[in-house]
Write a protein that holds these residues in place. Structure first.
Motif, short mmCIF file in Angstrom:
data_model
loop_
_atom_site.label_atom_id
_atom_site.label_comp_id
_atom_site.label_asym_id
_atom_site.label_seq_id
_atom_site.Cartn_x
_atom_site.Cartn_y
_atom_site.Cartn_z
N GLY A 56 -10.06 14.83 -11.19
CA GLY A 56 -9.80 13.60 -11.91
C GLY A 56 -9.54 12.43 -10.99
O GLY A 56 -9.81 12.46 -9.79
N ARG A 57 -8.96 11.38 -11.55
CA ARG A 57 -8.77 10.12 -10.82
C ARG A 57 -7.91 10.29 -9.57
O ARG A 57 -8.22 9.74 -8.52
N ARG A 58 -6.80 11.03 -9.68
CA ARG A 58 -5.91 11.19 -8.52
C ARG A 58 -6.61 11.93 -7.39
O ARG A 58 -6.50 11.55 -6.22
N ALA A 59 -7.30 12.99 -7.73
CA ALA A 59 -8.00 13.74 -6.70
C ALA A 59 -9.05 12.87 -6.02
O ALA A 59 -9.22 12.90 -4.79
N THR A 63 -9.02 11.73 -2.01
CA THR A 63 -10.20 12.01 -1.19
C THR A 63 -10.73 10.75 -0.52
O THR A 63 -11.12 10.76 0.64
N ARG A 64 -10.72 9.64 -1.26
CA ARG A 64 -11.17 8.37 -0.66
C ARG A 64 -10.26 7.96 0.49
O ARG A 64 -10.72 7.49 1.54
N ASN A 65 -8.96 8.13 0.30
CA ASN A 65 -8.02 7.76 1.37
C ASN A 65 -8.22 8.61 2.62
O ASN A 65 -7.99 8.13 3.74
N LEU A 66 -8.63 9.84 2.44
CA LEU A 66 -8.83 10.71 3.60
C LEU A 66 -9.99 10.24 4.48
O LEU A 66 -10.07 10.61 5.66
N GLN A 67 -10.86 9.41 3.94
CA GLN A 67 -11.95 8.86 4.75
C GLN A 67 -11.43 7.93 5.84
O GLN A 67 -12.14 7.66 6.81
N GLY A 388 -1.43 -3.18 7.60
CA GLY A 388 -0.46 -4.01 6.88
C GLY A 388 0.86 -3.31 6.62
O GLY A 388 1.74 -3.88 5.97
N GLY A 389 1.01 -2.06 7.11
CA GLY A 389 2.27 -1.35 6.96
C GLY A 389 2.41 -0.59 5.66
O GLY A 389 3.51 -0.16 5.30
N GLU A 390 1.29 -0.38 4.95
CA GLU A 390 1.34 0.38 3.69
C GLU A 390 1.04 1.85 3.96
O GLU A 390 0.10 2.18 4.69
N TYR A 391 1.83 2.71 3.33
CA TYR A 391 1.62 4.15 3.49
C TYR A 391 0.66 4.65 2.42
O TYR A 391 0.94 4.58 1.23
N LEU A 392 -0.48 5.16 2.86
CA LEU A 392 -1.41 5.83 1.94
C LEU A 392 -1.01 7.29 1.74
O LEU A 392 -1.48 7.95 0.81
N GLY A 393 -0.16 7.77 2.61
CA GLY A 393 0.36 9.12 2.54
C GLY A 393 1.40 9.29 3.63
O GLY A 393 1.47 8.49 4.56
#
Length: 423
Positions: A56-59, A63-67, A388-393
């Motif tokens: 779904g959307r979260r997965a 996955t996009r962030n892992l790129q 910009g200092g944002e945590y994607l994970g």
């Protein structure tokens, strides 16, 4: 009229409050009864919660962030599982089921049934038990899962077998309120980690609740092992303090030579660039690793700068970037990765919370030389922290699957990633 109405409302609110308290007390008692039932191999009657959705959307977003994650040549990273609040991980020695602790109230199991290196099922483990900060999970070689909570230790024999249903065989290793004195329970530095040593004993790191503890706590902490690592028999007997002088270790692992390596988080509030974090090695019982006289590395704390340092303090094997929050770690013993990485240390950096310019949110690698010395820490997987200092994970822990690939947990994204290598 208004007075009467107010009185009625207050009486009603009091009734609701009393009902809520009674219901909460009843729920707590039911949870305790459930643990007693499981100890006697009795069914609790608790329904199994639905599994965690893996598509779904979260997965897709994860996955996009892992790129954006950068790795050395030949390595790839992919989404292994969506696991809410994923923190410490323990891979079962029999079927490779991954048990995942959290800083909340649940433990999860992650199953890859078809062995395609992507999880097929994620669900709550032992839903009838009332866990409190069950961060620490670790396995013995004979398949006993230990879960270390804020102030209790439970064991689950044959966890990889019983986890399929809501009822699991359970045993109390340390009773509630006896891991540390209840007066020392805190919301700070209370996520435990554990390992079963080559001696068969259970090792538990007990973070102390202060940035720097007051001196009047010294005797209590030295006696109970708070601000150190304790060990005990698998059944909780023969408890002893194994190591002291540790501020807050949230990652440890045994090397093939039977020494215990562990990370330690440094003192806050001393500036962006000091003190460093630590990667330590305990080679025998009774060693002191310098806290609170040192805030990290050779940097003295303000509170103890005029106090004499105990003799024989053990310096870190490697200094880690300041305020990157190195948490989970492993000594890599897999066979998948190139020779460079075998016997070295991977650490998970959770990332800064109080640094002017955040750093971390990555997996670091520390080479360990044949003579036992550690090399310079280097980034291995990074990209979860934007410019910009944002945590994607925010990586929390690392573990290896039976094939030698590396798992990375992330409590911010609520996910586990798998890093693999192909020539």
């Amino acid at each position: 009229m208004r007075v009467a109405l107010m009185a009625a409302l207050l009486a009603s609110a009091a009734g609701v409050s009393s009902l809520a308290v009674a219901q909460e007390a009843g729920d707590t008692k039911a949870k305790v009864d459930n643990l007693e039932k499981l100890q006697g191999f009795k069914s609790t009657g608790v329904a199994e919660p639905p599994p965690v959705a893996q598509t779904g959307r979260r997965a897709d977003a994860v996955t996009r962030n892992l790129q954006k994650v950068k790795l050395p040549p030949g390595f790839t990273i992919s989404l292994y599982a969506l696991v809410p609040d994923a923190r410490a991980m323990a891979v079962g020695p029999n079927a490779g089921v991954v048990f995942v602790g959290t800083r909340k109230s649940k433990v999860y199991t992650v199953t890859d049934r078809d062995k395609d290196r992507v999880a097929d099922e994620v669900k709550v483990f032992a839903p009838g038990i009332d866990f409190k900060i069950p961060n620490g999970v670790c396995f013995s070689r004979d398949g006993v899962l230990t879960i270390v909570e804020q102030n209790r230790v439970l064991a689950f024999p044959a966890a990889e077998f019983f986890y399929e249903g809501p009822d699991v065989a359970a045993a109390v290793v340390v009773k509630q309120g006896e891991l540390i004195p209840t007066a020392e329970e805190s919301y700070n530095h209370t996520a435990r980690v554990c390992r079963i040593g080559p001696d068969g004993k259970l090792y538990v790191a007990l973070g102390q609740p202060y940035n720097v503890p007051p001196k009047e706590k010294a005797d209590l902490y030295a006696r109970t092992g708070i601000g150190g690592i304790i060990r005990m028999d698998a059944d909780g007997k023969n408890r002893e303090v194994f190591a002291t002088g540790i501020r807050n270790s949230v990652g440890m692992d045994f090397a093939p030579d039977k020494t215990l390596w562990f990370t330690d988080n440094q003192v806050d509030g001393m500036g962006d660039d000091q003190p460093p974090g630590e990667l330590n090695q305990a080679t025998k019982p009774g060693q002191n690793f310098g806290f609170p006289w040192y805030g990290g590395g050779a940097v003295r704390t303000v509170e103890y700068k005029d106090d004499p340092v105990p003799p024989g303090v053990v310096p870190p094997k490697a200094e880690l970037p300041p305020h990157a929050a190195d948490l989970g770690m492993i000594v890599y013993q897999g066979r998948m990765f190139p020779e460079k990485y075998r016997g070295g240390v991977f650490t998970a950096e959770h990332g800064s919370w109080n640094r002017t310019t955040p750093i971390g949110a990555r997996v670091m690698f520390v080479p360990v030389n044949k003579d036992g010395t550690a090399g310079k820490p280097e980034p291995f997987a990074e990209g979860w922290l934007t410019e910009g200092g944002e945590y994607l994970g925010r990586p929390v822990d690392v573990a290896t699957l039976p094939d030698g690939s590396l798992l990375v947990s992330d409590d911010t994204a609520g996910a586990i990633y798998r890093i693999a290598y192909e020539k």
